[in-house]
Design an enzyme around this catalytic site. Structure first.
Site, PDB file in Angstrom:
ATOM      1  N   GLY A 254      13.360  20.134 -23.359  1.00 44.22           N
ATOM      2  CA  GLY A 254      14.209  19.308 -24.116  1.00 44.22           C
ATOM      3  C   GLY A 254      14.570  20.174 -25.354  1.00 44.22           C
ATOM      4  O   GLY A 254      15.592  19.752 -26.272  1.00 44.22           O
TER       5      GLY A 254
ATOM      6  N   GLY B 129      31.270  24.705 -23.930  1.00 40.70           N
ATOM      7  CA  GLY B 129      30.830  23.511 -24.968  1.00 40.70           C
ATOM      8  C   GLY B 129      30.051  24.217 -26.416  1.00 40.70           C
ATOM      9  O   GLY B 129      30.171  25.358 -26.583  1.00 40.70           O
TER      10      GLY B 129
ATOM     11  N   GLY C 138      16.119  14.625 -26.183  1.00 37.24           N
ATOM     12  CA  GLY C 138      15.046  15.464 -25.430  1.00 37.24           C
ATOM     13  C   GLY C 138      13.946  15.607 -26.223  1.00 37.24           C
ATOM     14  O   GLY C 138      12.616  15.805 -25.795  1.00 37.24           O
TER      15      GLY C 138
ATOM     16  N   HIS D  28      20.876  13.196 -34.925  1.00 38.87           N
ATOM     17  CA  HIS D  28      21.646  14.244 -34.505  1.00 38.87           C
ATOM     18  C   HIS D  28      23.229  14.126 -34.778  1.00 38.87           C
ATOM     19  O   HIS D  28      23.541  13.055 -35.206  1.00 38.87           O
ATOM     20  CB  HIS D  28      21.623  14.348 -32.792  1.00 38.87           C
ATOM     21  CG  HIS D  28      20.424  15.188 -32.324  1.00 38.87           C
ATOM     22  ND1 HIS D  28      19.294  14.268 -32.109  1.00 38.87           N
ATOM     23  CD2 HIS D  28      20.298  16.209 -32.052  1.00 38.87           C
ATOM     24  CE1 HIS D  28      18.225  15.202 -31.900  1.00 38.87           C
ATOM     25  NE2 HIS D  28      18.749  16.360 -31.564  1.00 38.87           N
TER      26      HIS D  28
ATOM     27  N   LYS E 274      26.672  13.378 -30.036  1.00 40.11           N
ATOM     28  CA  LYS E 274      25.486  13.439 -28.915  1.00 40.11           C
ATOM     29  C   LYS E 274      25.477  12.071 -28.189  1.00 40.11           C
ATOM     30  O   LYS E 274      25.823  10.937 -28.646  1.00 40.11           O
ATOM     31  CB  LYS E 274      24.125  13.372 -29.839  1.00 40.11           C
ATOM     32  CG  LYS E 274      23.025  13.598 -28.707  1.00 40.11           C
ATOM     33  CD  LYS E 274      21.673  14.084 -29.280  1.00 40.11           C
ATOM     34  CE  LYS E 274      20.700  14.265 -28.197  1.00 40.11           C
ATOM     35  NZ  LYS E 274      20.840  15.138 -27.275  1.00 40.11           N
TER      36      LYS E 274
END
Ligand SMILES: NC(=O)C1=CN([C@@H]2O[C@H](COP(=O)(O)OP(=O)(O)OC[C@H]3O[C@@H](n4cnc5c(N)ncnc54)[C@H](OP(=O)(O)O)[C@@H]3O)[C@@H](O)[C@H]2O)C=CC1
Ligand SMILES: O=C(O)C1=N[C@H](C(=O)O)C[C@H](O)C1
Length: 280
Positions: A135, A23, A178, A168, A172
């Site tokens: 987060g 990832g 977070g 973001h 996402k």
């Protein structure tokens, strides 16, 4: 850098399993471990149906071959390792927390979007594993949280409204981020209130006037933004904005490795990045 990556050879370096190794964060973690003394990649894990199984984790992350093939078998990997770096999904993280507890190793959790039930299961696993969960693993955001708490404490809720804005990348999947929630918790702590009972997570249509003392959230998604967060304290005739802009995922990855090294040998429990950074 490790001299024995992914091998069973005893070494003083902390052997870290990277779950979700293919990832965005997984690859950043492999690169970070490669540059940080005292840590080595012990194993790299992806799902059973991943197209990346068998590939070398270092080659995939762009640092060349490190002799750690990506596997779909976490249990033997956890049994041989000292810690796990986990930026995956809430369901996977809950499962990995159970395995880390069984193996009695450190578990660094960056995964966001966990439910109340997920967090309860992670807290239960922390009876046996040393868990660091945050987060946001960057120094900058955790310092920002301290500043937000101070500002919220100093500025009265009758005079200053608190709104948290985040943006973001388009991939996402959870909102608010977070980090936005972490900053919201800091603001709520400064005000001496409970975030859940006082947050406004979205607005649409005829919302009525703003409730005094509430903490509002707004989320934007688009492009390749790594992570932007602003906490606005809005008064009558003036506005204070405390902000952080992440330019590279390396800041989160370095923070996660630092957390793992900090957690090594610590007694089981649930810790935060503020504990790691000495900002508690
Ligand atoms: N706390 C922090 O500082 C930060 C937190 N994050 C959080 O980290 C998480 C991941 O973000 P990002 O890297 O962008 O997401 P990606 O989707 O790019 O990476 C997640 C990876 O985990 C894999 N994965 C999921 N479940 C498993 C499993 N059970 N076993 C093995 N691999 C699994 C995914 O595989 P597949 O694609 O096949 O599902 C994917 O390769 C998010 O929750 C994000 O919000 C991100 C940055 C910083
Ligand atoms: O998904 C991301 O990318 C990020 N997630 C974390 C969050 O939810 O706050 C941290 C960072 O902002 C990047």
């Amino acid at each position: 850098m490790s001299d024995t990556p992914g091998s069973d050879t005893p070494s003083g370096d902390m052997g870290l399993v990277v779950v979700g190794a293919a990832g965005r964060m997984g690859q950043a973690l492999i690169r970070a471990i490669h540059t940080i003394p005292g840590a080595r990649v012990a194993a790299a894990i992806e799902r059973a149906d991943s197209p990346h199984l068998g590939k070398d984790a270092g080659e995939l992350a762009g640092i060349g071959i490190i002799n750690v093939p990506i596997s779909d078998d976490p249990l033997p990997a956890f049994a041989k390792a000292d810690g796990v770096l986990d930026f995956t999904t809430p369901a996977s993280t809950v499962e990995f927390a159970g395995y880390a507890a069984q193996a009695r190793i450190a578990h660094v959790i960056g995964t966001t979007g966990c439910s109340v039930e997920d967090n309860a299961r992670i807290a239960a696993a922390a009876r046996h594993a040393t868990i660091v969960k945050s987060g946001n693993m960057s120094l900058g955001v955790n310092l920002l949280a301290v500043l937000v708490e101070q500002a919220a404490r100093a500025l009265d809720a009758d005079d200053f409204d608190i709104e948290i804005l985040e943006m973001h990348h388009r991939h996402k999947v959870d909102a608010p981020s977070g980090t936005a929630l972490l900053l919201g918790e800091a603001a709520a702590a400064g005000r001496g209130i409970d975030l859940d009972g006082n947050s406004v997570r979205s607005r649409d249509g005829h919302t009525g006037v703003r409730k005094t003392g509430s903490i509002g959230f707004a989320a934007l998604r688009g492009g390749s933004v790594v992570g932007d967060h602003s906490v606005v304290l809005a008064g009558t005739g003036e506005r204070i904005t405390l902000a952080h802009h992440a330019e590279d995922r390396a800041i989160f990855a370095r923070g996660a490795v630092k957390a793992a090294l900090w957690a090594r040998g610590k007694k089981p429990g649930l810790y935060s990045m503020r504990d790691v950074l000495g900002l508690s």
